[in-house]
Each structure stands twice: as C-alpha cells, then as structure tokens.
Design an enzyme around this catalytic site. Sequence first.
Site, PDB file in Angstrom:
ATOM      1  N   TYR A 144       0.848  -1.191   0.000  1.00  0.00           N
ATOM      2  CA  TYR A 144       0.000   0.000   0.000  1.00  0.00           C
ATOM      3  C   TYR A 144       0.880   1.236   0.000  1.00  0.00           C
ATOM      4  O   TYR A 144       1.834   1.326   0.780  1.00  0.00           O
ATOM      5  CB  TYR A 144      -0.891  -0.004   1.248  1.00  0.00           C
ATOM      6  CG  TYR A 144      -1.835   1.187   1.328  1.00  0.00           C
ATOM      7  CD1 TYR A 144      -2.855   1.354   0.393  1.00  0.00           C
ATOM      8  CD2 TYR A 144      -1.708   2.135   2.350  1.00  0.00           C
ATOM      9  CE1 TYR A 144      -3.727   2.440   0.479  1.00  0.00           C
ATOM     10  CE2 TYR A 144      -2.584   3.213   2.432  1.00  0.00           C
ATOM     11  CZ  TYR A 144      -3.588   3.357   1.498  1.00  0.00           C
ATOM     12  OH  TYR A 144      -4.447   4.428   1.578  1.00  0.00           O
ATOM     13  N   ASP A 239       9.166   2.737   0.110  1.00  0.00           N
ATOM     14  CA  ASP A 239       8.091   3.374   0.855  1.00  0.00           C
ATOM     15  C   ASP A 239       8.268   2.965   2.314  1.00  0.00           C
ATOM     16  O   ASP A 239       7.851   1.885   2.720  1.00  0.00           O
ATOM     17  CB  ASP A 239       6.735   2.921   0.303  1.00  0.00           C
ATOM     18  CG  ASP A 239       5.578   3.494   1.121  1.00  0.00           C
ATOM     19  OD1 ASP A 239       5.841   4.163   2.143  1.00  0.00           O
ATOM     20  OD2 ASP A 239       4.424   3.268   0.725  1.00  0.00           O
ATOM     21  N   LYS A 267       3.677   8.683   9.068  1.00  0.00           N
ATOM     22  CA  LYS A 267       3.466   8.049  10.381  1.00  0.00           C
ATOM     23  C   LYS A 267       4.446   8.546  11.454  1.00  0.00           C
ATOM     24  O   LYS A 267       4.308   9.676  11.892  1.00  0.00           O
ATOM     25  CB  LYS A 267       3.441   6.529  10.216  1.00  0.00           C
ATOM     26  CG  LYS A 267       2.317   6.134   9.221  1.00  0.00           C
ATOM     27  CD  LYS A 267       1.872   4.707   9.217  1.00  0.00           C
ATOM     28  CE  LYS A 267       0.578   4.578   8.413  1.00  0.00           C
ATOM     29  NZ  LYS A 267       0.680   3.845   7.165  1.00  0.00           N
TER      30      LYS A 267
HETATM   31  C1  LIG Z   1       0.060   4.357   5.786  1.00  0.00           C
HETATM   32  C2  LIG Z   1       0.846   4.131   4.586  1.00  0.00           C
HETATM   33  C3  LIG Z   1       0.795   5.001   3.489  1.00  0.00           C
HETATM   34  C4  LIG Z   1      -0.193   6.119   3.383  1.00  0.00           C
HETATM   35  O1  LIG Z   1      -0.002   7.104   4.357  1.00  0.00           O
HETATM   36  P1  LIG Z   1      -1.217   8.080   4.719  1.00  0.00           P
HETATM   37  O2  LIG Z   1      -0.612   9.025   5.702  1.00  0.00           O
HETATM   38  O3  LIG Z   1      -2.299   7.224   5.270  1.00  0.00           O
HETATM   39  O4  LIG Z   1      -1.631   8.760   3.460  1.00  0.00           O
HETATM   40  C5  LIG Z   1       1.668   4.786   2.442  1.00  0.00           C
HETATM   41  N1  LIG Z   1       2.551   3.781   2.475  1.00  0.00           N
HETATM   42  C6  LIG Z   1       2.631   2.925   3.502  1.00  0.00           C
HETATM   43  C7  LIG Z   1       3.648   1.841   3.478  1.00  0.00           C
HETATM   44  C8  LIG Z   1       1.773   3.059   4.584  1.00  0.00           C
HETATM   45  O5  LIG Z   1       1.835   2.166   5.581  1.00  0.00           O
END
Ligand SMILES: *Cc1c(COP(=O)(O)O)cnc(C)c1O
Length: 428
Positions: A144, A239, A267
């Site tokens: 994601y 990511d 995060k």
């Molecule tokens: C949470 C998450 C996102 C998206 O971040 P948001 O602040 O919710 O837009 C993207 N990549 C990873 C790996 C994530 O865990």
Amino acid sequence: MVYKRSSQLFAEAEKVIPGGVNSPVRAFKAVGGTPIFVKSAKGAYLYDEDGNRLIDYINSWGPMILGHAYEPVVQAVIEKAKLGTSFGMPTELETQIAALAVSMVSNIDKIRFVNSGTEACMSAVRLARGFAKKDKIIKFAGCYHGHSDSFLIQAGSGAITFGSPNSPGVTAGTAKDTLLATYNDLENVAALIEANKNEIAAIIVEPVAGNMGCIPPNKGFLEGLRQMCTDNDILLIFDEVMTGFRLAAGGVQELLNVNADIVCFGKVIGGGLPVGAFGARAEIMNYLAPLGPVYQAGTLSGNPLAMAAGLAMLQALDSDRAIFQRLKEKTAYLAAGIDKVLKANNVTFTINTIGSMISVHFDATPVVDFQTAAKGDNETFKKFFHGLLEEGIYIAPSAYETWFITDALTYEDLDFTIRAIDKVSKTF
Ligand SMILES: *Cc1c(COP(=O)(O)O)cnc(C)c1O
C-alpha cells in the site's frame, strides 16, 4: 464491555460522514459490529466514550511508537500553537527537522515535507518519472502506498500483466502505467522489466511489507531489486511510511543494509500529526520546483505544529537508539507467548514479525506475499478480534494488518495480552 455510547456516536456519524468514518480501515466492515469512538489515550492505552480502557496495538496505525500523548511531543505542540499555527512562509523549525531526518537516514541529502504518506508516495513517483524521463512504475500486489490513482491497482492472478484499476474513478490510462509484481518474487520483476525495456521509471516497494500483515522481505529480495534497478536505470523507491524511524533510526535501509534512491516517510515522522516526507540524493531532489521542473507544493506543508511534533519525536528516537532493541525484545516476547498459547489450543496459525511489527495469520502456510496473506481464515479472525476486544485489547479490525508495539507497553501488558489470547483461542 459496553459499547453503548460508541454505537450511538457511530449512528450520528453515519448521517453526515460516508460510512461514519474518515478512512475506511476504521470501519468494522471486515469484522462486523460498529467502531469504537475514542475519547482520549495515554501511553499504551485507549479510553473510549463508554469509559472502557483498551490496550492499543494499532497506535494510530504506527505513529505512536513512544505511546500516546508522549509528553515532549505534547509540550512542543502546545508551545508552538501559542506562536501561531500556520504562516505559509519558511520557519527555522523546518530546517531543524530536515537536518535531523537527513542525519538519521543514510543516502538522503535533502528531504521535502508534505502532509501524508499518500502525498509522499505520489510526489516521489512524480519526481522519479520526471528525473528518469520514463512513465511506468512497478508496484507489488498487497503493498500500500496511499490512495493516489497510480497505486490503486489490483493484482491480476498471474500478475505479469497490466494492472486494472481496483477503484472506480481510477482511469485505465493511469492504470496502464502501473505494472504489478509479486512480493518476494525477483523472477517476476525481471520478467516485467524485460517486457517493458527502457520504459520503467521506478520500482516502489514497502521494503518490509506492512499492509498485508507484516511480511519481511526474503533474503536477497531487496538486494535483487537494488541490482536490477541499477542495471536497468530504474529508480528504487522505498516506501518507508510505516517502517521509517520504526525498525531502526534509519529504517529498513539501515536495518537490512540496502540503499534506495528515493525514500518516503509518514506516520512516525509526524509524531501523530499529519506529516509525510520524501528524500533522496541532492541530484534527484534538485529536480523539484522551485529548483527543477517537477512541480510539488502544499499550503500546509511544513506546518509548524506538525514539524514541532515530528521534531520532538525524532529527537526522542535519535537520543535513545536502544529503543529499537527494546521494541524488538517486547515483540519477540509477545510473539513467543502467542505462539505457545495458540499451539496449546490447537489453532492453525502463522506469526510474522520483524522489529516492532507483528501479525498473526490464521493459516499454516508461510505468509510471504499477497496471495498467501489472503488465505488467512477470516471467520477465526473475527472471533479473535471480538474476543480480544471483550478482554480490553484493541487490534486492527482486519485480518491483514500489522500490530505495532510501542515503548509504552509493559511486560505486564504483554502478559495480560497473551493470557487473553489463550482464553479467546479456546473458544475458536
Ligand atoms: C500508511 C501508509 C501510506 C499512506 O499514508 P497516509 O498518511 O495514510 O496517506 C503509504 N505507504 C505505507 C507503506 C503506509 O503504511
């Protein structure tokens, strides 16, 4: 436990907010029932609107690595708020957090702050395309990267195919530039590169996958991606929105000693405020406006409250590197405890863990990619989830989510959790 007020609040929310929530993962769609409304949180605990106390294993989906309402973060936000909450002009604070982040993470010279992980990944891909002057990207099924159009692409069963959008509103035109690969499968990636020679700008990957449960990379997987990217003039984007400042001060790049070209954060870097960021070598970052041609902007980017929270969080982690070891030990303790009671109760399961991330899957097959993650028994998970809730323990309301261990959790909390899992798994 009673959830009377939470259900009332949910009914009211549903009237004015689609599905009653501002992010779908908060709804209890996968497990049934209605979401719990939080009143406050401190350390390892959530306090809900009905007065229940819950041990929290979600921690805002990752940011609260030091526990809720961590005092230095709270103080930093209060002090900054008194001085004005947004200017749309540069502040010294932005340079301070940028310098600290760059010093903690290897292989990045410059970093730009945005407002979410989604924004970070979306901007990183645009930057990669602009820099590489190519259009296509490879992403992995089950990873994601936020909800921007290019990432909402479903896995085809064979996966060596053009993706088809998995949300209405994502155009076929967008989807055709996102190629789907299978996590932990280098041959699959090699085939995609071969079939799309000189067209791929970037490979984006969660270097430890955390959005289909927790799936660590197989030995050699990240190294293989690194090599293929170098050989084929493709940018490697890690990511690290979930793993950055969590698995090590320098994230997975440091933990597993593989360097990416662009790294995305979110995060933890915001200390619980809305923050994302992406960083790279100067050569790449200088492609961004106003220095370069790739446009990227934000009215509230680098917001003083968000930067104050993020800076206090990074300072806490930077000055206490032992935290990552402490978190790892707590996670291992919890994993061993769960393993023991589930075995004793004859439950079929797999536990995946790395650092402070852990997931429990109700299937015996090793969980290494999206397909194996999806095999988990959802009916058992529902019983597990609601059983734990009844015991005062909150895990994500979906079988495909990682639990996050925080520094605020005590061994008493972990023992309490293991006993609760013992009790609940006897009812499966
Ligand atoms: C949470 C998450 C996102 C998206 O971040 P948001 O602040 O919710 O837009 C993207 N990549 C990873 C790996 C994530 O865990």
